[in-house]
Design an enzyme around this catalytic site. Structure first.
Site, PDB file in Angstrom:
ATOM      1  N   THR A  32       0.829  -1.207   0.000  1.00 24.53           N
ATOM      2  CA  THR A  32       0.000   0.000   0.000  1.00 24.53           C
ATOM      3  C   THR A  32       0.868   1.264   0.000  1.00 24.53           C
ATOM      4  OG1 THR A  32      -1.787  -1.184   1.094  1.00 24.53           O
ATOM      5  CG2 THR A  32      -1.855   1.221   1.194  1.00 24.53           C
ATOM      6  N   GLU A  48       1.434   9.691  -5.526  1.00 29.03           N
ATOM      7  CA  GLU A  48       2.038  10.999  -5.286  1.00 29.03           C
ATOM      8  C   GLU A  48       2.977  11.374  -6.428  1.00 29.03           C
ATOM      9  OE1 GLU A  48       3.834  13.635  -1.714  1.00 29.03           O
ATOM     10  OE2 GLU A  48       4.295  11.487  -1.616  1.00 29.03           O
ATOM     11  N   HIS A  59      -6.851   0.721  -1.139  1.00 32.30           N
ATOM     12  CA  HIS A  59      -6.100  -0.337  -1.831  1.00 32.30           C
ATOM     13  C   HIS A  59      -7.022  -1.551  -1.849  1.00 32.30           C
ATOM     14  CE1 HIS A  59      -1.854  -2.291  -2.357  1.00 32.30           C
ATOM     15  NE2 HIS A  59      -2.701  -2.645  -3.314  1.00 32.30           N
TER      16      HIS A  59
END
Length: 134
Positions: free
Chosen positions: A36, A44, A70
């Site tokens: 994750t 990002e 996730h």
């Protein structure tokens, strides 16, 4: 302030997941699958890359929030594709919607916010904060 950023701007990133992306790198008693935190990092990265193409000299961006889901495990070695799209522009704050897929299915989605900063001012504040440790 005029901005080059518009709702609907998007970018995609594809990577082949590696052993260094394993959840076991964060804690030994986790499955040996795409982690994750690795997914969040890709989200990002692709958002920062989209911004970076349009920044003025001396500007950078920082992440200020991420709401990540996730939803499915990805075996290591499988390709991961992440797409980001700007959904809101509020001055220097940009909001993104992201979706991630492996070679079989959708594995994640997120909303993410980034803020455009002046690098010199930001770095000066960080240096000042670091001095307080001494």
């Amino acid at each position: 302030m005029s901005t080059p950023f518009k709702v609907g701007m998007s970018r995609e990133l594809k990577i082949k997941s590696q052993p260094s992306d394993s959840a076991q790198k964060f804690y030994a008693n986790l499955p040996n699958v795409f982690a994750t935190p690795a997914l969040g990092g890709l989200m990002e990265r692709v958002s920062a890359e989209l911004i970076d193409e349009h920044l003025q000299p001396g500007e950078q961006s920082v992440g200020i929030s991420m709401d990540l889901k996730h939803m499915a495990a990805t075996p290591l070695g499988m390709e991961v594709r992440v797409k980001t799209e700007i959904t809101a522009v509020e001055g220097r704050k940009l909001t993104f919607h992201l979706e991630a897929y492996d070679e079989v299915e959708k594995i994640g989605e997120a909303s993410h916010e980034r803020f455009i900063i002046q690098a010199d001012k930001f770095n000066a504040r960080v240096a000042e904060k670091a001095k307080k440790m001494a």
